[in-house]
Write a protein that holds these residues in place. Structure first.
Motif, PDB file in Angstrom:
ATOM      1  N   GLU A  23       0.807  -1.192  -0.067  1.00  0.00           N
ATOM      2  CA  GLU A  23       0.078   0.032  -0.032  1.00  0.00           C
ATOM      3  C   GLU A  23       0.796   1.315  -0.067  1.00  0.00           C
ATOM      4  O   GLU A  23       0.427   2.400  -0.492  1.00  0.00           O
ATOM      5  CB  GLU A  23      -0.883   0.025   1.196  1.00  0.00           C
ATOM      6  CG  GLU A  23      -2.072  -0.956   1.010  1.00  0.00           C
ATOM      7  CD  GLU A  23      -2.844  -0.861   2.413  1.00  0.00           C
ATOM      8  OE1 GLU A  23      -3.812  -0.053   2.539  1.00  0.00           O
ATOM      9  OE2 GLU A  23      -2.725  -1.640   3.399  1.00  0.00           O
ATOM     10  N   GLU A  24       2.051   1.086   0.668  1.00  0.00           N
ATOM     11  CA  GLU A  24       2.637   2.512   0.875  1.00  0.00           C
ATOM     12  C   GLU A  24       4.212   2.346   0.237  1.00  0.00           C
ATOM     13  O   GLU A  24       5.204   2.045   1.233  1.00  0.00           O
ATOM     14  CB  GLU A  24       2.598   3.155   2.233  1.00  0.00           C
ATOM     15  CG  GLU A  24       1.215   3.648   2.534  1.00  0.00           C
ATOM     16  CD  GLU A  24       1.248   4.348   3.815  1.00  0.00           C
ATOM     17  OE1 GLU A  24       2.402   4.502   4.470  1.00  0.00           O
ATOM     18  OE2 GLU A  24      -0.013   4.592   4.273  1.00  0.00           O
ATOM     19  N   PRO A  25       4.624   2.195  -1.016  1.00  0.00           N
ATOM     20  CA  PRO A  25       3.639   2.385  -1.946  1.00  0.00           C
ATOM     21  C   PRO A  25       3.156   1.137  -2.517  1.00  0.00           C
ATOM     22  O   PRO A  25       3.565   0.079  -2.276  1.00  0.00           O
ATOM     23  CB  PRO A  25       4.615   3.061  -3.131  1.00  0.00           C
ATOM     24  CG  PRO A  25       5.929   2.283  -2.593  1.00  0.00           C
ATOM     25  CD  PRO A  25       5.840   2.336  -1.341  1.00  0.00           C
ATOM     26  N   SER A  26       2.287   0.973  -3.250  1.00  0.00           N
ATOM     27  CA  SER A  26       1.508  -0.089  -3.825  1.00  0.00           C
ATOM     28  C   SER A  26       2.565  -0.554  -5.198  1.00  0.00           C
ATOM     29  O   SER A  26       3.271   0.351  -5.748  1.00  0.00           O
ATOM     30  CB  SER A  26       0.017   0.365  -4.440  1.00  0.00           C
ATOM     31  OG  SER A  26       0.150   1.112  -5.516  1.00  0.00           O
ATOM     32  N   ASP A  29       2.066   2.081  -7.915  1.00  0.00           N
ATOM     33  CA  ASP A  29       2.747   3.269  -7.540  1.00  0.00           C
ATOM     34  C   ASP A  29       4.313   3.111  -8.069  1.00  0.00           C
ATOM     35  O   ASP A  29       4.670   4.059  -8.654  1.00  0.00           O
ATOM     36  CB  ASP A  29       2.848   3.588  -6.124  1.00  0.00           C
ATOM     37  CG  ASP A  29       1.559   3.887  -5.457  1.00  0.00           C
ATOM     38  OD1 ASP A  29       0.572   4.484  -6.335  1.00  0.00           O
ATOM     39  OD2 ASP A  29       1.220   3.860  -4.362  1.00  0.00           O
ATOM     40  N   ASP A  33       4.584   6.146 -10.248  1.00  0.00           N
ATOM     41  CA  ASP A  33       5.022   7.257  -9.439  1.00  0.00           C
ATOM     42  C   ASP A  33       6.432   7.392  -9.601  1.00  0.00           C
ATOM     43  O   ASP A  33       7.124   8.209  -9.132  1.00  0.00           O
ATOM     44  CB  ASP A  33       4.520   7.457  -8.154  1.00  0.00           C
ATOM     45  CG  ASP A  33       2.871   7.618  -8.260  1.00  0.00           C
ATOM     46  OD1 ASP A  33       2.426   7.987  -9.175  1.00  0.00           O
ATOM     47  OD2 ASP A  33       2.474   7.565  -6.937  1.00  0.00           O
ATOM     48  N   ASP A 166       5.134  -3.699   2.583  1.00  0.00           N
ATOM     49  CA  ASP A 166       5.893  -2.369   2.383  1.00  0.00           C
ATOM     50  C   ASP A 166       7.341  -2.486   2.413  1.00  0.00           C
ATOM     51  O   ASP A 166       7.989  -1.363   2.123  1.00  0.00           O
ATOM     52  CB  ASP A 166       5.261  -1.492   3.271  1.00  0.00           C
ATOM     53  CG  ASP A 166       3.742  -1.163   3.109  1.00  0.00           C
ATOM     54  OD1 ASP A 166       3.332  -1.374   2.042  1.00  0.00           O
ATOM     55  OD2 ASP A 166       3.069  -0.596   3.953  1.00  0.00           O
ATOM     56  N   THR A 169       8.415  -2.822  -1.241  1.00  0.00           N
ATOM     57  CA  THR A 169       8.120  -1.805  -2.330  1.00  0.00           C
ATOM     58  C   THR A 169       9.195  -0.616  -1.771  1.00  0.00           C
ATOM     59  O   THR A 169       9.588   0.028  -2.557  1.00  0.00           O
ATOM     60  CB  THR A 169       6.792  -1.395  -2.395  1.00  0.00           C
ATOM     61  OG1 THR A 169       6.118  -0.964  -1.276  1.00  0.00           O
ATOM     62  CG2 THR A 169       6.064  -2.567  -3.023  1.00  0.00           C
ATOM     63  N   GLN A 170       9.036  -0.574  -0.548  1.00  0.00           N
ATOM     64  CA  GLN A 170      10.089   0.763  -0.066  1.00  0.00           C
ATOM     65  C   GLN A 170      11.534   0.477  -0.450  1.00  0.00           C
ATOM     66  O   GLN A 170      12.335   1.265  -0.900  1.00  0.00           O
ATOM     67  CB  GLN A 170       9.815   0.773   1.714  1.00  0.00           C
ATOM     68  CG  GLN A 170       8.533   1.691   1.856  1.00  0.00           C
ATOM     69  CD  GLN A 170       8.349   1.757   3.366  1.00  0.00           C
ATOM     70  OE1 GLN A 170       9.163   2.026   4.157  1.00  0.00           O
ATOM     71  NE2 GLN A 170       7.050   1.763   3.680  1.00  0.00           N
ATOM     72  N   ILE A 243       5.456  -1.463  11.597  1.00  0.00           N
ATOM     73  CA  ILE A 243       4.574  -1.421  10.385  1.00  0.00           C
ATOM     74  C   ILE A 243       3.647  -2.292  10.288  1.00  0.00           C
ATOM     75  O   ILE A 243       4.129  -3.718   9.982  1.00  0.00           O
ATOM     76  CB  ILE A 243       5.707  -1.310   9.160  1.00  0.00           C
ATOM     77  CG1 ILE A 243       6.802  -0.338   9.281  1.00  0.00           C
ATOM     78  CG2 ILE A 243       4.997  -1.207   8.024  1.00  0.00           C
ATOM     79  CD1 ILE A 243       7.975  -0.556   8.297  1.00  0.00           C
ATOM     80  N   ARG A 247      -2.115  -2.820   7.869  1.00  0.00           N
ATOM     81  CA  ARG A 247      -2.336  -1.542   8.553  1.00  0.00           C
ATOM     82  C   ARG A 247      -3.120  -1.632   9.843  1.00  0.00           C
ATOM     83  O   ARG A 247      -3.733  -0.671  10.223  1.00  0.00           O
ATOM     84  CB  ARG A 247      -2.791  -0.295   7.830  1.00  0.00           C
ATOM     85  CG  ARG A 247      -2.372  -0.092   6.183  1.00  0.00           C
ATOM     86  CD  ARG A 247      -1.582   1.133   5.974  1.00  0.00           C
ATOM     87  NE  ARG A 247      -0.509   0.676   5.128  1.00  0.00           N
ATOM     88  CZ  ARG A 247       0.629   1.028   5.450  1.00  0.00           C
ATOM     89  NH1 ARG A 247       1.124   1.190   6.623  1.00  0.00           N
ATOM     90  NH2 ARG A 247       1.509   0.652   4.543  1.00  0.00           N
TER      91      ARG A 247
END
Lengths: 320, 104
Positions: A23-26, A29, A33, A166, A169-170, A243, A247
Protein backbone atom coordinates in the motif's frame (compact mmCIF):
# COMPACT_ATOMS: atom_id res chain seq x y z
CA UNK A 1 13.29 4.62 -15.60
CA UNK A 2 14.64 1.57 -13.75
CA UNK A 3 14.21 -1.91 -15.17
CA UNK A 4 13.08 -4.51 -12.67
CA UNK A 5 12.99 -8.25 -13.26
CA UNK A 6 11.39 -10.60 -10.71
CA UNK A 7 11.95 -14.36 -10.88
CA UNK A 8 10.78 -17.15 -8.62
CA UNK A 9 12.71 -20.28 -7.58
CA UNK A 10 11.63 -22.82 -4.95
CA UNK A 11 8.74 -20.77 -3.68
CA UNK A 12 5.08 -20.78 -2.65
CA UNK A 13 4.38 -17.35 -4.22
CA UNK A 14 3.70 -15.94 -0.77
CA UNK A 15 6.03 -13.00 -1.31
CA UNK A 16 4.45 -12.26 -4.66
CA UNK A 17 1.05 -12.14 -2.96
CA UNK A 18 2.49 -9.93 -0.28
CA UNK A 19 4.06 -7.62 -2.86
CA UNK A 20 0.79 -7.27 -4.74
CA UNK A 21 -0.90 -6.19 -1.50
CA UNK A 22 1.53 -3.35 -0.87
CA UNK A 23 0.00 0.00 0.00
CA UNK A 24 2.78 2.45 0.78
CA UNK A 25 3.76 2.47 -1.98
CA UNK A 26 1.61 0.04 -3.92
CA UNK A 27 2.83 -2.12 -6.79
CA UNK A 28 1.05 0.24 -9.18
CA UNK A 29 2.76 3.26 -7.59
CA UNK A 30 6.09 1.72 -8.47
CA UNK A 31 5.19 2.05 -12.14
CA UNK A 32 3.21 5.26 -12.20
CA UNK A 33 5.00 7.35 -9.56
CA UNK A 34 8.52 5.98 -9.36
CA UNK A 35 9.27 5.12 -12.96
CA UNK A 36 9.91 1.44 -12.44
CA UNK A 37 9.60 -0.67 -15.55
CA UNK A 38 8.62 -4.20 -14.56
CA UNK A 39 10.27 -6.22 -17.33
CA UNK A 40 8.71 -9.45 -16.15
CA UNK A 41 7.15 -10.93 -13.02
CA UNK A 42 5.70 -14.45 -12.61
CA UNK A 43 2.18 -13.13 -11.95
CA UNK A 44 2.30 -9.99 -14.10
CA UNK A 45 4.55 -10.79 -17.05
CA UNK A 46 2.86 -11.40 -20.39
CA UNK A 47 5.77 -12.95 -22.29
CA UNK A 48 5.94 -16.70 -22.62
CA UNK A 49 8.14 -19.23 -24.38
CA UNK A 50 10.57 -17.81 -26.92
CA UNK A 51 9.60 -14.24 -26.12
CA UNK A 52 10.44 -14.72 -22.46
CA UNK A 53 13.75 -16.39 -23.29
CA UNK A 54 14.58 -13.48 -25.56
CA UNK A 55 13.73 -10.99 -22.81
CA UNK A 56 15.96 -12.81 -20.33
CA UNK A 57 18.80 -13.22 -22.79
CA UNK A 58 18.65 -9.53 -23.63
CA UNK A 59 19.16 -8.80 -19.93
CA UNK A 60 22.08 -11.20 -19.70
CA UNK A 61 23.75 -9.77 -22.82
CA UNK A 62 23.31 -6.20 -21.63
CA UNK A 63 21.05 -5.23 -24.50
CA UNK A 64 18.41 -4.46 -21.88
CA UNK A 65 19.97 -2.87 -18.81
CA UNK A 66 18.94 -4.74 -15.67
CA UNK A 67 18.76 -2.30 -12.79
CA UNK A 68 17.04 -4.43 -10.17
CA UNK A 69 16.97 -8.20 -10.11
CA UNK A 70 14.49 -9.49 -7.53
CA UNK A 71 14.52 -13.14 -6.61
CA UNK A 72 11.84 -14.93 -4.61
CA UNK A 73 12.22 -18.54 -3.44
CA UNK A 74 15.22 -20.73 -2.86
CA UNK A 75 17.86 -21.60 -5.42
CA UNK A 76 17.18 -25.27 -6.08
CA UNK A 77 20.31 -27.32 -6.76
CA UNK A 78 18.80 -30.82 -6.76
CA UNK A 79 19.35 -33.35 -8.08
CA UNK A 80 23.08 -33.64 -7.47
CA UNK A 81 23.81 -29.97 -7.95
CA UNK A 82 22.29 -29.79 -11.44
CA UNK A 83 19.24 -27.68 -10.56
CA UNK A 84 17.13 -29.73 -12.95
CA UNK A 85 14.29 -29.93 -10.43
CA UNK A 86 13.57 -26.27 -11.07
CA UNK A 87 13.77 -25.59 -14.79
CA UNK A 88 12.64 -22.28 -16.20
CA UNK A 89 12.69 -20.83 -19.70
CA UNK A 90 14.71 -23.68 -21.13
CA UNK A 91 17.30 -24.28 -18.45
CA UNK A 92 17.78 -24.72 -14.71
CA UNK A 93 16.66 -21.60 -12.86
CA UNK A 94 19.99 -21.50 -11.02
CA UNK A 95 21.74 -20.73 -14.30
CA UNK A 96 19.46 -17.76 -14.91
CA UNK A 97 20.06 -16.57 -11.36
CA UNK A 98 23.83 -16.70 -11.76
CA UNK A 99 23.80 -14.94 -15.11
CA UNK A 100 21.29 -12.24 -14.16
CA UNK A 101 22.93 -11.52 -10.79
CA UNK A 102 26.16 -10.93 -12.69
CA UNK A 103 24.68 -8.12 -14.78
CA UNK A 104 22.22 -6.53 -12.35
CA UNK A 105 22.98 -3.21 -10.70
CA UNK A 106 21.15 -4.35 -7.55
CA UNK A 107 20.14 -7.84 -6.47
CA UNK A 108 17.32 -8.14 -3.94
CA UNK A 109 16.33 -11.40 -2.22
CA UNK A 110 12.71 -11.39 -1.07
CA UNK A 111 11.47 -13.73 1.65
CA UNK A 112 13.16 -16.40 3.73
CA UNK A 113 13.68 -18.88 0.91
CA UNK A 114 15.64 -16.42 -1.22
CA UNK A 115 17.57 -15.01 1.71
CA UNK A 116 18.49 -18.06 3.81
CA UNK A 117 16.93 -21.07 2.09
CA UNK A 118 13.83 -20.96 4.30
CA UNK A 119 11.49 -23.91 4.67
CA UNK A 120 12.79 -25.73 1.54
CA UNK A 121 16.27 -25.79 3.09
CA UNK A 122 15.04 -27.31 6.35
CA UNK A 123 16.85 -30.56 7.13
CA UNK A 124 17.17 -32.88 5.29
CA UNK A 125 16.86 -30.29 2.50
CA UNK A 126 15.92 -32.70 -0.31
CA UNK A 127 15.85 -29.94 -2.92
CA UNK A 128 19.43 -28.91 -2.00
CA UNK A 129 18.09 -25.40 -1.59
CA UNK A 130 20.21 -22.35 -0.82
CA UNK A 131 19.54 -18.69 -0.33
CA UNK A 132 21.21 -16.25 -2.70
CA UNK A 133 24.03 -15.36 -0.32
CA UNK A 134 23.30 -17.40 2.80
CA UNK A 135 22.35 -20.91 3.75
CA UNK A 136 20.63 -20.42 7.07
CA UNK A 137 23.18 -18.35 9.04
CA UNK A 138 26.18 -19.50 7.00
CA UNK A 139 27.44 -16.77 4.73
CA UNK A 140 27.99 -17.88 1.15
CA UNK A 141 24.86 -19.38 -0.30
CA UNK A 142 24.44 -19.78 -4.02
CA UNK A 143 26.29 -16.66 -5.15
CA UNK A 144 29.12 -16.92 -2.63
CA UNK A 145 29.97 -14.50 0.14
CA UNK A 146 32.21 -12.33 -2.06
CA UNK A 147 29.41 -11.57 -4.51
CA UNK A 148 28.73 -7.91 -5.21
CA UNK A 149 26.24 -6.51 -7.68
CA UNK A 150 27.33 -3.85 -10.17
CA UNK A 151 26.46 -1.19 -7.59
CA UNK A 152 29.07 -2.73 -5.28
CA UNK A 153 26.51 -4.05 -2.80
CA UNK A 154 25.93 -7.60 -1.65
CA UNK A 155 22.48 -9.09 -2.08
CA UNK A 156 19.95 -6.97 -0.21
CA UNK A 157 18.07 -9.43 1.99
CA UNK A 158 14.43 -8.77 2.83
CA UNK A 159 13.44 -11.84 4.84
CA UNK A 160 10.06 -12.87 6.20
CA UNK A 161 7.57 -15.59 5.54
CA UNK A 162 6.32 -13.63 3.76
CA UNK A 163 8.12 -10.30 3.80
CA UNK A 164 5.80 -7.41 4.64
CA UNK A 165 4.54 -5.74 1.42
CA UNK A 166 5.87 -2.33 2.34
CA UNK A 167 9.35 -3.62 3.20
CA UNK A 168 9.52 -4.86 -0.38
CA UNK A 169 8.20 -1.82 -2.18
CA UNK A 170 10.03 0.71 -0.03
CA UNK A 171 13.38 -0.91 -0.68
CA UNK A 172 12.63 -1.26 -4.39
CA UNK A 173 11.76 2.42 -4.53
CA UNK A 174 14.92 3.38 -2.66
CA UNK A 175 17.01 1.42 -5.14
CA UNK A 176 15.12 2.66 -8.20
CA UNK A 177 15.41 6.29 -7.18
CA UNK A 178 19.16 6.18 -6.77
CA UNK A 179 19.27 5.83 -2.99
CA UNK A 180 20.39 2.20 -2.98
CA UNK A 181 23.82 3.14 -1.71
CA UNK A 182 22.28 4.75 1.35
CA UNK A 183 20.62 1.56 2.54
CA UNK A 184 22.50 0.48 5.64
CA UNK A 185 22.65 -3.29 5.95
CA UNK A 186 23.19 -5.38 9.07
CA UNK A 187 25.54 -8.37 9.26
CA UNK A 188 22.88 -10.52 7.60
CA UNK A 189 22.51 -7.94 4.80
CA UNK A 190 19.07 -6.85 5.94
CA UNK A 191 18.15 -3.15 5.70
CA UNK A 192 18.73 -1.73 9.16
CA UNK A 193 15.79 0.61 8.80
CA UNK A 194 13.54 -2.43 9.15
CA UNK A 195 15.61 -5.03 10.94
CA UNK A 196 17.48 -3.19 13.68
CA UNK A 197 14.56 -3.25 16.13
CA UNK A 198 12.80 -6.30 17.46
CA UNK A 199 9.38 -7.72 16.74
CA UNK A 200 8.73 -6.96 20.37
CA UNK A 201 9.36 -3.26 19.72
CA UNK A 202 5.88 -1.76 19.74
CA UNK A 203 4.15 -4.93 20.92
CA UNK A 204 1.01 -4.15 22.89
CA UNK A 205 1.98 -6.89 25.37
CA UNK A 206 5.20 -5.26 26.48
CA UNK A 207 3.76 -4.39 29.87
CA UNK A 208 2.90 -8.03 30.42
CA UNK A 209 6.41 -8.97 29.34
CA UNK A 210 7.84 -6.50 31.83
CA UNK A 211 5.75 -7.78 34.74
CA UNK A 212 6.13 -11.43 33.74
CA UNK A 213 2.47 -12.19 33.22
CA UNK A 214 2.05 -15.05 30.78
CA UNK A 215 -0.63 -15.66 28.16
CA UNK A 216 -1.63 -19.28 28.42
CA UNK A 217 -3.90 -19.66 25.38
CA UNK A 218 -3.96 -18.27 21.85
CA UNK A 219 -6.01 -15.14 21.36
CA UNK A 220 -5.92 -14.04 24.99
CA UNK A 221 -5.73 -10.29 25.25
CA UNK A 222 -3.70 -10.25 28.42
CA UNK A 223 -0.33 -11.80 29.01
CA UNK A 224 2.93 -12.12 27.14
CA UNK A 225 3.29 -14.88 24.55
CA UNK A 226 7.00 -15.37 25.15
CA UNK A 227 6.89 -17.26 28.41
CA UNK A 228 4.74 -20.21 27.45
CA UNK A 229 3.56 -20.06 23.85
CA UNK A 230 6.89 -19.92 22.10
CA UNK A 231 6.82 -16.30 20.94
CA UNK A 232 10.17 -15.25 19.48
CA UNK A 233 9.43 -11.51 19.51
CA UNK A 234 12.21 -10.63 21.97
CA UNK A 235 14.83 -12.42 19.83
CA UNK A 236 13.61 -11.56 16.33
CA UNK A 237 14.58 -8.54 14.27
CA UNK A 238 11.59 -7.16 12.39
CA UNK A 239 9.32 -4.12 12.46
CA UNK A 240 6.09 -6.17 12.61
CA UNK A 241 4.77 -4.05 15.48
CA UNK A 242 5.93 -0.78 13.93
CA UNK A 243 4.75 -1.30 10.36
CA UNK A 244 1.53 -3.16 10.97
CA UNK A 245 0.14 -5.86 8.72
CA UNK A 246 -2.79 -4.70 6.61
CA UNK A 247 -2.25 -1.44 8.53
CA UNK A 248 -4.24 -3.05 11.33
CA UNK A 249 -2.43 -5.51 13.49
CA UNK A 250 0.33 -8.02 13.98
CA UNK A 251 0.55 -11.61 15.11
CA UNK A 252 1.40 -10.77 18.68
CA UNK A 253 -1.26 -8.08 18.88
CA UNK A 254 -3.88 -10.60 17.87
CA UNK A 255 -2.66 -13.20 20.36
CA UNK A 256 -0.50 -15.41 18.18
CA UNK A 257 3.20 -15.94 18.90
CA UNK A 258 5.90 -14.59 16.60
CA UNK A 259 7.59 -17.49 14.80
CA UNK A 260 10.82 -15.59 14.22
CA UNK A 261 10.44 -15.76 10.45
CA UNK A 262 12.91 -12.98 9.67
CA UNK A 263 15.81 -14.85 11.25
CA UNK A 264 17.97 -17.38 9.35
CA UNK A 265 17.10 -20.30 11.65
CA UNK A 266 13.41 -20.17 10.73
CA UNK A 267 11.69 -22.63 10.92
CA UNK A 268 13.25 -23.17 14.33
CA UNK A 269 14.18 -26.59 15.68
CA UNK A 270 13.53 -28.01 12.18
CA UNK A 271 9.82 -28.14 13.06
CA UNK A 272 10.34 -31.09 15.42
CA UNK A 273 7.06 -32.14 17.11
CA UNK A 274 6.33 -30.05 20.18
CA UNK A 275 8.58 -27.16 19.22
CA UNK A 276 6.07 -24.93 17.47
CA UNK A 277 4.07 -22.52 19.63
CA UNK A 278 5.72 -23.87 22.77
CA UNK A 279 8.51 -22.16 24.66
CA UNK A 280 11.41 -24.57 24.87
CA UNK A 281 12.74 -24.84 28.39
CA UNK A 282 15.50 -26.54 30.33
CA UNK A 283 14.71 -27.02 34.02
CA UNK A 284 11.88 -24.52 33.73
CA UNK A 285 14.02 -21.77 32.17
CA UNK A 286 13.59 -20.77 28.50
CA UNK A 287 16.32 -22.08 26.18
CA UNK A 288 16.26 -18.89 24.16
CA UNK A 289 16.36 -15.81 26.35
CA UNK A 290 15.65 -12.29 25.07
CA UNK A 291 18.60 -11.08 23.01
CA UNK A 292 21.39 -9.80 25.24
CA UNK A 293 19.95 -11.16 28.50
CA UNK A 294 21.85 -13.87 30.39
CA UNK A 295 20.33 -16.57 32.56
CA UNK A 296 21.38 -15.06 35.86
CA UNK A 297 20.02 -11.66 34.90
CA UNK A 298 16.81 -13.19 33.64
CA UNK A 299 16.14 -14.98 36.91
CA UNK A 300 16.91 -11.89 38.96
CA UNK A 301 14.72 -9.76 36.74
CA UNK A 302 11.84 -12.19 37.00
CA UNK A 303 11.84 -12.15 40.78
CA UNK A 304 11.97 -8.36 40.89
CA UNK A 305 9.28 -7.95 38.23
CA UNK A 306 6.88 -10.36 39.90
CA UNK A 307 7.34 -8.58 43.19
CA UNK A 308 6.65 -5.21 41.59
CA UNK A 309 3.77 -6.28 39.33
CA UNK A 310 0.70 -4.06 39.71
CA UNK A 311 -2.76 -5.61 39.90
CA UNK A 312 -3.83 -4.31 36.50
CA UNK A 313 -1.07 -6.30 34.82
CA UNK A 314 -3.02 -9.46 35.62
CA UNK A 315 -6.23 -8.21 34.09
CA UNK A 316 -7.59 -7.83 30.61
CA UNK A 317 -7.06 -4.20 29.68
CA UNK A 318 -8.39 -4.25 26.12
CA UNK A 319 -12.12 -4.15 26.69
CA UNK A 320 -14.46 -4.14 23.70
CA UNK B 1 -14.77 -18.47 40.40
CA UNK B 2 -15.86 -15.90 42.99
CA UNK B 3 -13.28 -14.59 45.52
CA UNK B 4 -14.93 -16.36 48.46
CA UNK B 5 -14.92 -19.63 46.52
CA UNK B 6 -11.24 -19.13 45.75
CA UNK B 7 -10.57 -18.54 49.45
CA UNK B 8 -12.40 -21.73 50.41
CA UNK B 9 -10.50 -23.71 47.79
CA UNK B 10 -7.19 -22.24 48.95
CA UNK B 11 -7.93 -23.35 52.51
CA UNK B 12 -8.86 -26.81 51.32
CA UNK B 13 -5.58 -27.14 49.40
CA UNK B 14 -3.61 -25.77 52.32
CA UNK B 15 -5.22 -28.33 54.61
CA UNK B 16 -4.43 -31.19 52.24
CA UNK B 17 -0.80 -30.18 51.87
CA UNK B 18 -0.24 -29.45 55.55
CA UNK B 19 -1.75 -32.75 56.59
CA UNK B 20 0.93 -34.59 54.62
CA UNK B 21 -0.54 -35.30 51.21
CA UNK B 22 2.20 -37.17 49.34
CA UNK B 23 2.66 -35.55 45.92
CA UNK B 24 4.91 -36.34 42.96
CA UNK B 25 7.55 -33.64 43.28
CA UNK B 26 9.95 -35.77 41.24
CA UNK B 27 10.87 -36.15 38.50
CA UNK B 28 11.01 -32.46 37.66
CA UNK B 29 10.22 -32.07 33.93
CA UNK B 30 13.60 -31.08 32.53
CA UNK B 31 12.33 -30.43 29.01
CA UNK B 32 9.15 -29.22 27.36
CA UNK B 33 8.41 -32.80 26.26
CA UNK B 34 8.32 -34.09 29.82
CA UNK B 35 6.37 -31.00 30.81
CA UNK B 36 3.80 -31.75 28.11
CA UNK B 37 3.41 -35.32 29.40
CA UNK B 38 2.41 -34.06 32.84
CA UNK B 39 -0.06 -31.68 31.25
CA UNK B 40 -1.59 -34.61 29.38
CA UNK B 41 -2.02 -36.48 32.67
CA UNK B 42 -3.71 -33.46 34.22
CA UNK B 43 -6.06 -33.01 31.27
CA UNK B 44 -7.22 -36.60 31.64
CA UNK B 45 -8.41 -36.01 35.23
CA UNK B 46 -12.04 -35.39 36.16
CA UNK B 47 -12.39 -31.67 36.79
CA UNK B 48 -13.44 -32.12 40.43
CA UNK B 49 -10.51 -34.38 41.34
CA UNK B 50 -8.52 -31.80 43.28
CA UNK B 51 -6.43 -34.33 45.19
CA UNK B 52 -5.15 -36.01 42.02
CA UNK B 53 -4.37 -32.63 40.52
CA UNK B 54 -2.19 -31.76 43.51
CA UNK B 55 -0.50 -35.14 43.48
CA UNK B 56 0.36 -35.16 39.76
CA UNK B 57 1.33 -31.49 39.87
CA UNK B 58 3.76 -32.27 42.70
CA UNK B 59 2.53 -29.48 44.97
CA UNK B 60 4.39 -28.51 48.13
CA UNK B 61 3.39 -25.88 50.68
CA UNK B 62 7.01 -24.76 51.03
CA UNK B 63 9.69 -23.57 48.58
CA UNK B 64 11.43 -26.49 46.92
CA UNK B 65 14.91 -27.64 46.01
CA UNK B 66 18.37 -26.16 46.54
CA UNK B 67 17.29 -23.01 44.69
CA UNK B 68 14.21 -22.68 46.90
CA UNK B 69 11.91 -22.37 43.91
CA UNK B 70 8.45 -21.07 44.70
CA UNK B 71 5.26 -19.94 43.01
CA UNK B 72 6.15 -16.28 43.42
CA UNK B 73 8.74 -16.44 40.64
CA UNK B 74 6.73 -18.76 38.41
CA UNK B 75 5.37 -17.52 35.07
CA UNK B 76 1.92 -18.81 35.80
CA UNK B 77 1.54 -17.17 39.18
CA UNK B 78 -0.72 -14.13 39.39
CA UNK B 79 0.63 -12.16 42.33
CA UNK B 80 -2.44 -10.18 43.27
CA UNK B 81 -4.99 -12.88 42.74
CA UNK B 82 -2.73 -15.51 44.35
CA UNK B 83 -3.65 -17.79 41.52
CA UNK B 84 -1.97 -20.35 39.29
CA UNK B 85 -2.97 -19.36 35.76
CA UNK B 86 -1.81 -22.56 34.06
CA UNK B 87 -5.11 -23.78 32.56
CA UNK B 88 -4.45 -27.41 33.54
CA UNK B 89 -4.09 -26.38 37.20
CA UNK B 90 -6.11 -23.17 37.64
CA UNK B 91 -6.11 -23.17 41.44
CA UNK B 92 -5.45 -20.58 44.16
CA UNK B 93 -1.93 -20.85 45.56
CA UNK B 94 0.31 -19.12 48.06
CA UNK B 95 3.52 -17.39 46.90
CA UNK B 96 5.72 -19.71 48.96
CA UNK B 97 4.25 -22.88 47.55
CA UNK B 98 5.72 -24.77 44.62
CA UNK B 99 4.84 -27.44 42.08
CA UNK B 100 6.85 -29.28 39.44
CA UNK B 101 5.20 -27.35 36.61
CA UNK B 102 7.18 -24.35 37.78
CA UNK B 103 8.54 -22.21 34.93
CA UNK B 104 10.31 -18.92 34.96
Amino acid sequence: MANLLWLQGGACSGNTMSFLNAEEPSACDLVTDFGINVLWHPSLGVELGDNLQRLLNDCVSGKTPLDIFVFEGSVVNAPNGTGEWNRFAGKPMKQWVKALSGVATFVVAIGDCATWGGIPATAPNPSESQGLQFLKRNHGGFLGKEFRSKAGLPVINIPGCPAHPDWITQIVVAVATGRGGEIGLDELQRPKTFFQSFTQTGCTRNMHFAYKVSATEFGQRKGCLYYDLGCRGPMTHSPCNRILWNRQSSKTRSGMPCLGCTEPEFPFFDLAPGTVFKTQTVMGIPKDLPTGVDKKGYIALTGAAKNAAPAWAEQDMFIV
Amino acid sequence: MRPEEEDRLLEKIRHLLESGLKTQTEPFPETHIEFARILDELRALPQEDLRAKLVIGGFTHTPYGPDQMRCLECMYYLVHRKWCDLPELAVPVEPDWWCRLWRI
